[in-house]
Each structure stands twice: as C-alpha cells, then as structure tokens.
Design a protein around this motif. Sequence first.
Motif, PDB file in Angstrom:
ATOM      1  N   MET A 114      32.162  36.623  35.937  1.00 36.71           N
ATOM      2  CA  MET A 114      31.069  36.671  37.026  1.00 36.71           C
ATOM      3  C   MET A 114      31.817  36.303  38.375  1.00 36.71           C
ATOM      4  N   HIS A 115      32.815  35.400  38.355  1.00 30.55           N
ATOM      5  CA  HIS A 115      33.438  35.004  39.554  1.00 30.55           C
ATOM      6  C   HIS A 115      34.135  36.353  40.150  1.00 30.55           C
ATOM      7  N   HIS A 116      34.269  37.443  39.477  1.00 29.99           N
ATOM      8  CA  HIS A 116      34.849  38.550  40.241  1.00 29.99           C
ATOM      9  C   HIS A 116      33.871  39.627  40.397  1.00 29.99           C
ATOM     10  N   GLN A 117      32.455  39.356  40.184  1.00 32.75           N
ATOM     11  CA  GLN A 117      31.466  40.464  40.199  1.00 32.75           C
ATOM     12  C   GLN A 117      30.532  40.042  41.660  1.00 32.75           C
ATOM     13  N   ALA A 352      47.068  31.413  37.018  1.00 28.61           N
ATOM     14  CA  ALA A 352      46.785  32.040  38.259  1.00 28.61           C
ATOM     15  C   ALA A 352      45.557  32.918  37.946  1.00 28.61           C
ATOM     16  N   TYR A 353      44.611  33.136  39.053  1.00 28.56           N
ATOM     17  CA  TYR A 353      43.626  33.508  39.122  1.00 28.56           C
ATOM     18  C   TYR A 353      43.882  35.296  38.961  1.00 28.56           C
ATOM     19  N   ARG A 354      43.179  36.243  38.406  1.00 31.56           N
ATOM     20  CA  ARG A 354      43.709  37.637  38.434  1.00 31.56           C
ATOM     21  C   ARG A 354      43.679  38.125  39.827  1.00 31.56           C
ATOM     22  N   THR A 355      42.993  37.689  40.602  1.00 34.20           N
ATOM     23  CA  THR A 355      42.863  38.088  42.219  1.00 34.20           C
ATOM     24  C   THR A 355      43.887  37.669  43.045  1.00 34.20           C
ATOM     25  N   ASN A 356      44.682  36.811  42.269  1.00 34.47           N
ATOM     26  CA  ASN A 356      45.260  35.899  43.476  1.00 34.47           C
ATOM     27  C   ASN A 356      46.839  35.974  42.801  1.00 34.47           C
ATOM     28  N   VAL A 357      47.724  36.099  43.629  1.00 36.71           N
ATOM     29  CA  VAL A 357      49.162  36.212  42.953  1.00 36.71           C
ATOM     30  C   VAL A 357      49.802  34.751  42.913  1.00 36.71           C
ATOM     31  N   LYS A 358      49.387  33.803  43.859  1.00 37.49           N
ATOM     32  CA  LYS A 358      49.859  32.528  43.794  1.00 37.49           C
ATOM     33  C   LYS A 358      49.187  31.910  42.512  1.00 37.49           C
ATOM     34  N   ASN A 359      50.003  30.885  41.872  1.00 36.32           N
ATOM     35  CA  ASN A 359      49.450  30.139  40.758  1.00 36.32           C
ATOM     36  C   ASN A 359      48.539  29.115  41.410  1.00 36.32           C
ATOM     37  N   ALA A 360      47.291  28.838  40.595  1.00 32.93           N
ATOM     38  CA  ALA A 360      46.406  27.867  41.049  1.00 32.93           C
ATOM     39  C   ALA A 360      46.901  26.550  40.421  1.00 32.93           C
ATOM     40  N   LEU A 361      47.608  26.628  39.454  1.00 34.55           N
ATOM     41  CA  LEU A 361      48.290  25.227  38.368  1.00 34.55           C
ATOM     42  C   LEU A 361      49.792  25.828  38.153  1.00 34.55           C
ATOM     43  N   GLY A 378      43.381  15.340  45.128  1.00 33.66           N
ATOM     44  CA  GLY A 378      44.379  16.029  45.723  1.00 33.66           C
ATOM     45  C   GLY A 378      43.605  17.002  46.699  1.00 33.66           C
ATOM     46  N   PRO A 379      44.212  17.567  47.899  1.00 30.57           N
ATOM     47  CA  PRO A 379      43.393  18.211  48.952  1.00 30.57           C
ATOM     48  C   PRO A 379      42.723  19.292  48.426  1.00 30.57           C
ATOM     49  N   SER A 380      41.868  19.886  49.358  1.00 26.82           N
ATOM     50  CA  SER A 380      41.226  21.207  48.994  1.00 26.82           C
ATOM     51  C   SER A 380      42.084  22.251  48.545  1.00 26.82           C
ATOM     52  N   GLY A 381      41.833  22.946  47.493  1.00 24.76           N
ATOM     53  CA  GLY A 381      42.533  23.996  46.949  1.00 24.76           C
ATOM     54  C   GLY A 381      43.837  23.694  46.098  1.00 24.76           C
ATOM     55  N   SER A 382      43.979  22.242  45.910  1.00 28.17           N
ATOM     56  CA  SER A 382      45.158  21.985  45.167  1.00 28.17           C
ATOM     57  C   SER A 382      45.119  22.209  43.483  1.00 28.17           C
ATOM     58  N   GLY A 383      43.822  22.868  43.043  1.00 29.26           N
ATOM     59  CA  GLY A 383      43.619  23.082  41.713  1.00 29.26           C
ATOM     60  C   GLY A 383      42.693  22.256  41.017  1.00 29.26           C
ATOM     61  N   LYS A 384      41.869  21.402  41.365  1.00 34.29           N
ATOM     62  CA  LYS A 384      41.135  20.457  40.895  1.00 34.29           C
ATOM     63  C   LYS A 384      40.150  21.063  39.970  1.00 34.29           C
ATOM     64  N   SER A 385      39.549  22.170  40.516  1.00 35.42           N
ATOM     65  CA  SER A 385      38.336  22.661  39.902  1.00 35.42           C
ATOM     66  C   SER A 385      38.885  23.689  39.029  1.00 35.42           C
ATOM     67  N   THR A 386      40.017  24.305  39.087  1.00 32.19           N
ATOM     68  CA  THR A 386      40.683  25.081  38.262  1.00 32.19           C
ATOM     69  C   THR A 386      40.845  24.488  36.896  1.00 32.19           C
ATOM     70  N   LEU A 387      41.283  23.236  37.045  1.00 36.55           N
ATOM     71  CA  LEU A 387      41.403  22.644  35.935  1.00 36.55           C
ATOM     72  C   LEU A 387      40.190  22.247  35.115  1.00 36.55           C
ATOM     73  N   PHE A 394      36.717  28.554  30.555  1.00 30.73           N
ATOM     74  CA  PHE A 394      36.105  29.802  31.280  1.00 30.73           C
ATOM     75  C   PHE A 394      37.331  30.749  31.324  1.00 30.73           C
ATOM     76  N   TYR A 395      38.409  30.025  31.531  1.00 30.87           N
ATOM     77  CA  TYR A 395      39.834  30.759  31.425  1.00 30.87           C
ATOM     78  C   TYR A 395      40.714  30.227  30.491  1.00 30.87           C
ATOM     79  N   ASP A 396      41.673  30.934  30.108  1.00 31.09           N
ATOM     80  CA  ASP A 396      42.817  30.410  29.300  1.00 31.09           C
ATOM     81  C   ASP A 396      44.132  30.310  30.311  1.00 31.09           C
TER      82      ASP A 396
HETATM   83  P1  ADP Z   1      40.148  22.560  44.556  1.00 30.10           P
HETATM   84  O1  ADP Z   1      39.124  22.221  43.483  1.00 30.10           O
HETATM   85  O2  ADP Z   1      41.341  21.349  44.212  1.00 30.10           O
HETATM   86  O3  ADP Z   1      39.691  22.516  45.707  1.00 30.10           O
HETATM   87  P2  ADP Z   1      40.529  25.100  43.413  1.00 30.10           P
HETATM   88  O4  ADP Z   1      40.785  24.761  42.018  1.00 30.10           O
HETATM   89  O5  ADP Z   1      39.087  25.453  43.804  1.00 30.10           O
HETATM   90  O6  ADP Z   1      41.059  23.686  44.114  1.00 30.10           O
HETATM   91  O7  ADP Z   1      41.371  26.247  43.732  1.00 30.10           O
HETATM   92  C1  ADP Z   1      43.006  26.209  43.468  1.00 30.10           C
HETATM   93  C2  ADP Z   1      43.581  27.644  44.006  1.00 30.10           C
HETATM   94  O8  ADP Z   1      42.842  28.794  43.382  1.00 30.10           O
HETATM   95  C3  ADP Z   1      43.055  27.810  45.466  1.00 30.10           C
HETATM   96  O9  ADP Z   1      44.288  28.457  46.188  1.00 30.10           O
HETATM   97  C4  ADP Z   1      42.049  28.976  45.689  1.00 30.10           C
HETATM   98  O10 ADP Z   1      41.751  29.575  46.625  1.00 30.10           O
HETATM   99  C5  ADP Z   1      42.319  29.639  44.134  1.00 30.10           C
HETATM  100  N1  ADP Z   1      40.814  29.885  43.467  1.00 30.10           N
HETATM  101  C6  ADP Z   1      39.997  29.089  43.137  1.00 30.10           C
HETATM  102  N2  ADP Z   1      38.952  30.063  42.459  1.00 30.10           N
HETATM  103  C7  ADP Z   1      39.435  31.246  42.446  1.00 30.10           C
HETATM  104  C8  ADP Z   1      38.849  32.394  41.855  1.00 30.10           C
HETATM  105  N3  ADP Z   1      37.612  32.457  41.256  1.00 30.10           N
HETATM  106  N4  ADP Z   1      39.562  33.632  42.115  1.00 30.10           N
HETATM  107  C9  ADP Z   1      40.845  33.394  42.806  1.00 30.10           C
HETATM  108  N5  ADP Z   1      41.302  32.501  43.258  1.00 30.10           N
HETATM  109  C10 ADP Z   1      40.705  31.400  43.071  1.00 30.10           C
END
Ligand code: ADP
Length: 586
Positions: A114-117, A352-361, A378-387, A394-396
């Motif tokens: 759903m994140h991508h729809q 790494a998220y499918r739509t993002n080339v950069k590794n989130a973790l 950690g600062p915003s975008g550092s990967g906390k929610s991804t964890l 939700f992802y592997d």
């Molecule tokens: P934080 O919770 O620390 O603010 P996130 O885990 O949300 O950080 O994000 C880590 C990185 O992954 C960021 O660069 C963010 O842009 C990217 N990101 C987060 N969610 C998605 C998503 N659904 N699709 C693509 N990239 C994402």
Amino acid sequence: MPSYRYHLGAYGRLVRYIGAIKTEVALKVINSLGVNATYTAQAVLMARAVSLVFSRSPLSALIPYILGALGAVALRGVLSRSFEIYTKIMAAKVKTKIRFLVFDKILRLGPGYMHHQRSGRIQSMVLDGIESLEPFLVNYVPHIISIAITGIAIGAYLFHLDWLTSLVVIIAMILCVGVPYLTVPLVSRGIVSYWRSYASLSAQYVDSLQGMNTLKAFNAGEKKGTELAADALDFYQKQIRNTALSLIDSGLMTLLMGVASCITAALAAYRTDLGLITTGSVAVFLFLGIECARPMADLNMYWHTSFLGLSVAEGLFEIIDRELSITEKEEPDTLSLDRQLPEVNLHGITFAYRTNVKNALQRVDMAIGAGRTAAIVGPSGSGKSTLVNLLLRFYDPGAGEIRIGGVDIRDYSLDYLQSKIAVVFQETYLFSGTIGDNIRMARPEADDEAVVRASKAANAHEFIMALPQGYQTVISERGATLSGGERQRIAIARAVLKDAPLLILDEATSSVDARSEALIQDALEGIMKNRTTIVIAHRLSTVKNADKIFVLDEGRLVEEGTHEQLLVRNDVYARLVNAQRQATQS
Ligand code: ADP
C-alpha cells in the motif's frame, strides 16, 4: 496497454467466479428461457392469427390465439419482474466474494504494497470497479446461455418449416452474436481509457478530501480545484467517446437485422409463390424473425455495459496475481514467543525501499536483552521507522536477519509474530465506531471489564467517561474530534489490552501537549514493566532512562550505550542532546 485478447482472457477468468453463484445463474437461465418462450409463443400465436385472417376465417376462430398471445405477454411480465430482485441478490453474492478475495490479498500484500499505491485508485477499483462487473456476471453470462438454447430451438423449428429461409435467420443470429466481438479492439481501448480516467478522477477526489486541511492552510484549494476540473473534463470526453464507439456495433446490428428481415420476407414470399411453403409459415418467419432480433439487441446492450468491467478486471487480477513479497514458512513456529520475555537481535540488517536506490538501513547490528528497554534515536530519515517496519515484517531485509526470542522472525507465522508485538504509532488510526470497539480491536474477545482496566492503565478512562456516552461514544472518522493526546491514550489502551511481550513505541509522545505527555509517559512507564520495549524518539528527554540507546545516522548504527556513556563519548548523541537543549532554551 494490454491487448484485447488479454481482455477476453480476463472475461474467461471472471466466468470462473460465477462458480460461487452456479445455482442462481442456472435459475436465471431458466427464467430467461421462460421469458424467451413467451416471446416465441406470442410470435407463433400471432402468426397463426394473421394467417387465419388471410384465409378469411371467422373472428371467433382468432380469439383463442389472441387470448393466448395476451397470456404470454402477462406471463412475461410476471417472469421478468419477479427476477429483478433475485438478480440483485445474486449480484451481491458474487461481488461480495470478489471483494473479499481482493481485500484479503491486499491485506496479505500488507503495508509494504500500500505504501506504493494511490489509495484512491485502490478504493475506486474495489468499490466502483467491482460494481461495474455486475452486468457481465449476472446479465451477460446467463443471457448468452439462454440465447444459445433459444436460438437452437427457434432455428430447428424454422428449419423444419423451410430450411432455406431459416438459414438466413440463423446466419443473421450468429453474426449478431459475433459483431460485438469484431469491434472489441476498438471499443476496449475506449473503455480502458474511460475507466482509467474515472479512477484518476476518483483518486484526485480522495486525495483532496484527505488533504483538505493542508489545501486550506496553504491556500492551494483553487489550484487543486483547477486540476480536478481538468480531470473531470477528461473523464467527460472519454465518456462521450466511449458512447460513440459503443454505437458503432449497435448500428451494425440494427443494419444486419434489418437486411436479414428483408431477405427473409422476400425469400419466404418467393418460396410460397413456388408452392414450397404455406402462407402460415411465411407469417411465422416474419413474426419470429423480429423476435430473434430482440434478445440480440439485449445481448449487445449487456455486452457494452459489461465491457466497462474489463479494465477493472485487469487491475483486479493484477492484485490477485501479485506475488507476495513476504512469504511464510510451511510449518511456522507458533510457540517460542510464549515461553519467556523475548530478546531482540539484529545481525547485519541492510534494507532499501523498492523505489529508493539509497539503503534505508546499512549493516545494522543490535542486541536488546529480554525485558529491557532500548531507545533508538537519530535525525529524521535515519531509518528509525524502517526498523519498526522490518520488526513487524511489513518488509523483509535485503540482507541480515532479525531474531526475536532467539528465532529468525521469518520462521514465525505472520499472525503469530504480529500478535506478540504491540505498537503505539506516532499517528494513531481510529476507525469509525465506538471508543470501546476501537480499544477492543486489540483483542476482540476481551470483556468490558478488561477494556476498562486497559483504559485505566493508559490514563484514558477518565476522559472517556467524561464523553457523552462513555465507551459507547461513536467517534467521527479517524477520531477527528479527539485531541492528539486522547487518541494516543486510546492507542496505549489498545497496546495494554493486547498484552504482547514486545512493545514498540514509535514517537508516541511527539505530537501531544505537555499535560498529555505527562499522562502518557506515566501510562507508558506502567506498561513497559515486564516487557521488552523499543522506544523510538526524537525527543531525547524521553529516552534517558533506557537500558541502552542506539543512535542511527543515515541508516547506519553510529553509537550505542547508556545516556551517561554516550554523553561521556561526546560524539553524535551528545551533539543531538546539546542541539535539542539549545532549541528548547531559545
Ligand atoms: P526516520 O523514521 O528515522 O525518520 P525512515 O525510516 O522513515 O526514517 O526513513 C529512512 C529512509 O527511507 C529515508 O531516506 C526515507 O526517505 C526512506 N523511506 C521511508 N519510507 C519509504 C517508503 N515507503 N518508500 C521509499 N523510501 C522510504
């Protein structure tokens, strides 16, 4: 754009769903055969009456035929009306089955999908889209079966009267069934773009309604309105084009039936002249010829209304066929997390998220002891929610493994894993319904007493009781009438009621006022006892007491230790603390 063969294939697949309403379809076919029989009887009786007129029979001889024809008309009225409600019931049954299938798949695809729809697109597909399958499933399919049977019966009867003239009628009927298929490539393109335009308009509306506050706050209403108007215009143009295209084959069919009627009349007259058939038979040919055209016109109409469902079917099958990115083991572990409080270990997690080339973790290792509290900062975008997304599967991860309670989380069943983790998200989603129902979501079988106990532990009981109907108060959509702090305490009550051994608090106090924060903090401290807890926080004041603090920066684990240890290190964490202290002082 998929080819029209794909669309016909999609219809083939749709037919399979009719399996859910086999009996109903069979009854509808029988009903439709009954209706066709009344038309045929009426035509034959009228033909006989007309031939009696030509043979100068007395009026009294006509009466039984005319009464018979009237009887057929009356019976048809009863048969067709009585089935209208029945048709609606069978439509509801098959649509519910398809909706359930699609919704179940969307749930299994999970938030990662759903994140991508665009949620508006999915909504228009599951609601309006499935509605548009109705004409095909409950009208076209039964109708084509009954037409085939009626056509064969009428064809055989006419063949018996005169084989040559009957051939004209039979060929015209076969061509009428085939004509709409000839224009499929053209019409399908029109319908697909019509539907896409509708889905995009509907997605725009949902977006605008959901983002109403932002639109207003940024004075962007007018711009959005212009975009919506452009989408509406595009939709209207597609609609007109679509209607024009669908007129092509109804015109072709009218022409075909007209030509066939003329040829039938001329041929029948010629054959009578040769003494090969009687005038009575000519009348039958003329009357039945007209009756054959009627179901064909209906069929054409059903085909067109059905066609709208095609591009929807395409989208629906795309969801149903989509491979699950999160799979479960055949014999998953459904026990280990019941034995003791779990420890959580991450080994070399890269994602790494499918739509993002950069590794989130990036190669993250963490060890959190059983019953301990760990903070991730950690600062915003550092990967906390991804964890958190990875812990809940939700992802592997792309590489590495996560172990909870000593077991790789991929070895648990998803239901079991998720039932053992309680999460309080930064944004609490409340469903429309009562407050009690919203809390009970965490454990549907919980009694009222348990719900009240959980609410007390979450410091929510008092404000709930102050509401007009207490726990029975119906909350408006997404809890818009409750404050951020109140919504958060409902989320905590859910977590308490869930009573899971692993608790994740994702920025739980970030969007609330100071009084609420104190109440929430107090409630949280209560439920963190006797659980392994992971706290994700921007505000460092809330994580001082954690047993261990992990500091993430750009997806990498850059520091770990207790608050004091990290201050002594005087590096990233100390800088974050200083920055926040200065921000609050200024
Ligand atoms: P934080 O919770 O620390 O603010 P996130 O885990 O949300 O950080 O994000 C880590 C990185 O992954 C960021 O660069 C963010 O842009 C990217 N990101 C987060 N969610 C998605 C998503 N659904 N699709 C693509 N990239 C994402």
